[in-house]
Write an enzyme that holds these catalytic residues in place. Structure first.
Site, PDB file in Angstrom:
ATOM      1  N   GLU A 141      60.952  22.903  16.103  1.00 26.13           N
ATOM      2  CA  GLU A 141      60.069  21.956  15.534  1.00 26.13           C
ATOM      3  C   GLU A 141      59.350  22.432  14.266  1.00 26.13           C
ATOM      4  OE1 GLU A 141      58.730  20.696  19.995  1.00 26.13           O
ATOM      5  OE2 GLU A 141      57.089  21.749  18.656  1.00 26.13           O
TER       6      GLU A 141
ATOM      7  N   CYS B 290      53.327  23.639  10.045  1.00 28.24           N
ATOM      8  CA  CYS B 290      53.667  24.590  10.976  1.00 28.24           C
ATOM      9  C   CYS B 290      55.115  24.899  11.213  1.00 28.24           C
ATOM     10  CB  CYS B 290      52.894  24.061  12.238  1.00 28.24           C
ATOM     11  SG  CYS B 290      53.238  25.276  13.651  1.00 28.24           S
TER      12      CYS B 290
ATOM     13  N   CYS C 170      62.066  31.141  22.643  1.00 27.17           N
ATOM     14  CA  CYS C 170      60.879  31.940  22.673  1.00 27.17           C
ATOM     15  C   CYS C 170      61.027  33.052  23.714  1.00 27.17           C
ATOM     16  CB  CYS C 170      59.586  31.522  22.432  1.00 27.17           C
ATOM     17  SG  CYS C 170      58.335  32.959  21.985  1.00 27.17           S
TER      18      CYS C 170
ATOM     19  N   CYS D 103      55.040  32.395  27.315  1.00 29.05           N
ATOM     20  CA  CYS D 103      53.603  31.901  28.036  1.00 29.05           C
ATOM     21  C   CYS D 103      53.877  31.096  29.053  1.00 29.05           C
ATOM     22  CB  CYS D 103      52.742  31.636  26.753  1.00 29.05           C
ATOM     23  SG  CYS D 103      52.753  32.978  25.552  1.00 29.05           S
TER      24      CYS D 103
ATOM     25  N   CYS E 244      53.454  27.207  27.792  1.00 31.32           N
ATOM     26  CA  CYS E 244      54.082  26.754  26.602  1.00 31.32           C
ATOM     27  C   CYS E 244      55.377  26.132  27.001  1.00 31.32           C
ATOM     28  CB  CYS E 244      54.286  27.949  25.662  1.00 31.32           C
ATOM     29  SG  CYS E 244      55.209  27.706  24.073  1.00 31.32           S
TER      30      CYS E 244
ATOM     31  N   SER F  95      47.370  36.232  18.946  1.00 33.19           N
ATOM     32  CA  SER F  95      46.970  35.354  20.192  1.00 33.19           C
ATOM     33  C   SER F  95      46.510  36.141  21.331  1.00 33.19           C
ATOM     34  CB  SER F  95      48.144  34.520  20.567  1.00 33.19           C
ATOM     35  OG  SER F  95      48.572  33.736  19.686  1.00 33.19           O
TER      36      SER F  95
ATOM     37  N   HIS G 232      43.868  34.965  24.239  1.00 35.32           N
ATOM     38  CA  HIS G 232      43.946  34.042  25.186  1.00 35.32           C
ATOM     39  C   HIS G 232      42.843  34.376  26.567  1.00 35.32           C
ATOM     40  CE1 HIS G 232      46.995  31.905  23.167  1.00 35.32           C
ATOM     41  NE2 HIS G 232      47.974  32.732  23.347  1.00 35.32           N
TER      42      HIS G 232
ATOM     43  N   ASN H 226      46.878  21.738  25.209  1.00 38.96           N
ATOM     44  CA  ASN H 226      47.604  20.338  25.219  1.00 38.96           C
ATOM     45  C   ASN H 226      48.278  20.228  26.341  1.00 38.96           C
ATOM     46  OD1 ASN H 226      46.980  18.833  22.890  1.00 38.96           O
ATOM     47  ND2 ASN H 226      48.622  20.070  21.687  1.00 38.96           N
TER      48      ASN H 226
ATOM     49  N   CYS I 167      52.848  21.303  21.022  1.00 42.49           N
ATOM     50  CA  CYS I 167      53.964  22.388  21.040  1.00 42.49           C
ATOM     51  C   CYS I 167      54.910  22.583  21.864  1.00 42.49           C
ATOM     52  CB  CYS I 167      52.989  23.797  21.067  1.00 42.49           C
ATOM     53  SG  CYS I 167      54.048  25.046  21.053  1.00 42.49           S
TER      54      CYS I 167
HETATM   55  S1  SF4 Z   1      52.835  30.067  23.219  1.00 39.51           S
HETATM   56 FE1  SF4 Z   1      53.861  31.024  21.378  1.00 39.51          FE
HETATM   57  S2  SF4 Z   1      54.316  33.109  21.988  1.00 39.51           S
HETATM   58 FE2  SF4 Z   1      54.026  31.933  23.791  1.00 39.51          FE
HETATM   59  S3  SF4 Z   1      55.906  31.110  24.688  1.00 39.51           S
HETATM   60 FE3  SF4 Z   1      55.001  29.657  23.308  1.00 39.51          FE
HETATM   61  S4  SF4 Z   1      55.846  29.875  21.159  1.00 39.51           S
HETATM   62 FE4  SF4 Z   1      56.254  31.958  22.707  1.00 39.51          FE
END
Ligand code: SF4
Length: 355
Positions: free
Chosen positions: A97, A115, A122, A126, A129, A220, A222, A296, A339
């Site tokens: 994306e 972005c 990835c 996380c 995500c 990041s 968190h 989100n 995202c």
């Molecule tokens: S938040 Fe970023 S680092 Fe975490 S899984 Fe998603 S893309 Fe990867």
């Protein structure tokens, strides 16, 4: 798969243009038109001879990616889902994306923010995500990262870039650096206008600081609690937060550039006053900004979006402890394109294809 213009080093591009009956300087004109003006069709580059334009169109595509889906939100953010041919695998085409985020105020003459992604999938995984759910497929090549900037430029002028899309940038640093060199030198973005966001592998951050890279860094975090970070950022399991922060301090000492710590606020998970107080303690004495990002919601996600009041309380607690804290309400929620969601929807259900 045929080579694309952006894939070729400038000297090779000149050679290719000559093979196609053009001159070396024609390659320079074409490259500048693509990088500086975002022209994605040779027919638009009027300063090239017509016959050359036709041969180029047939034999040297400008880009290698294709746009497989696009979603836009009422706030004018545009999210592109791009497929790269070299990423075809058993799991389908490699897709990432890219998001084009115009200024909130349409009369603001400054350019948009783009972005970009650095990996297909990835490895950090996380739990909040969508991108992490699919795991890592592969690293993007430098021209594939560069193409995202160019596709964004084709939508309008850009003046800021955040490397916060899909992937962990420090795990694909060489390709990213090569792409950013072109963005800085040929697209005119300033070093301070590019921010790379990482989960903060301490050794990698330290090594990176020695290389004096031409960008800003965001880490990041968190959560201020080690145990919780092990679950929110699984790839960092067992790495104490203090080590991450110490690496961030090293970055600041070596580069003189302040860091941003990113903090995705998840309702009922990490948005309590206790979290805010602990985070403030971690930040005490550090020259850094905490950037709060209200989550989100992703369909089927166990995590929720904090209320406006909860976000304000969290920010207030940080600020009253002397921590600089900003809030970034991520945009594009209305289009269900937060995202990673566009990519997931496409993989699961087959998004509308845009030829
Ligand atoms: S938040 Fe970023 S680092 Fe975490 S899984 Fe998603 S893309 Fe990867």
């Amino acid at each position: 798969v045929s080579e694309s213009l952006l894939q070729l080093e400038p000297a090779l591009a000149q050679q290719r243009f000559q093979e196609l009956g053009g001159r070396g300087f024609h390659a320079r004109i074409a490259r500048a038109a693509v990088l500086e003006r975002g022209l994605l069709d040779y027919a638009q580059i009027g300063s090239l001879p017509r016959s050359l334009r036709e041969r180029l169109a047939a034999q040297l595509p400008i880009l290698c990616s294709s746009e497989v889906a696009r979603s836009s939100s009422p706030d004018r953010a545009i999210k592109l889902l791009l497929a790269f041919p070299s990423g075809r695998s058993e799991r389908g085409p490699g897709t990432v994306e890219t998001v084009f985020i115009p200024r909130r105020d349409p009369s603001d003459p400054r350019g948009a923010t783009v972005c970009v992604s650095t990996q297909v999938g990835c490895p950090v995984a996380c739990p909040f995500c969508a991108s992490g759910k699919l795991g890592l497929e592969r690293n993007l090549e430098s021209h594939e990262i560069l193409e995202q900037f160019v596709r964004a430029r084709a939508l309008g002028p850009i003046s800021r870039a955040v490397v916060m899309g899909i992937g962990e940038p420090l795990l694909n640093l060489d390709s990213l650096t090569r792409a950013l060199d072109v963005v800085l030198d040929e697209m005119g973005l300033g070093q301070r206008k590019i921010t790379v966001s990482t989960v903060g592998f301490p050794e990698r951050v330290r090594r990176l600081a020695e290389r004096r890279p031409r960008f800003q860094l965001a880490i990041s975090l968190h959560t201020p609690f080690d145990q919780q970070r092990d679950t929110l950022v699984p790839a960092m399991r067992g790495v104490p937060i203090e080590e991450v922060l110490a690496a961030g301090d090293h970055w600041f000492e070596r580069t003189g550039r302040e860091l941003t710590y990113e903090y995705v606020l998840l309702a009922g998970e990490n948005d309590s006053q206790e979290h805010a107080r602990s985070l403030a303690k971690r930040m005490a004495g550090r020259r850094a900004t905490v950037n709060l990002i209200p989550f989100n919601p992703v369909e089927g996600s166990p995590f929720g979006r904090p209320t406006v009041q909860a976000v304000a309380r969290f920010q207030g607690a940080l600020e009253s402890a002397g921590v600089v804290a900003t809030v970034r309400w991520s945009r594009g929620v209305e289009a269900q394109a937060a995202c990673g969601q566009l990519r997931l929807r496409s993989a699961d259900a087959g998004a509308a294809r845009i030829p």
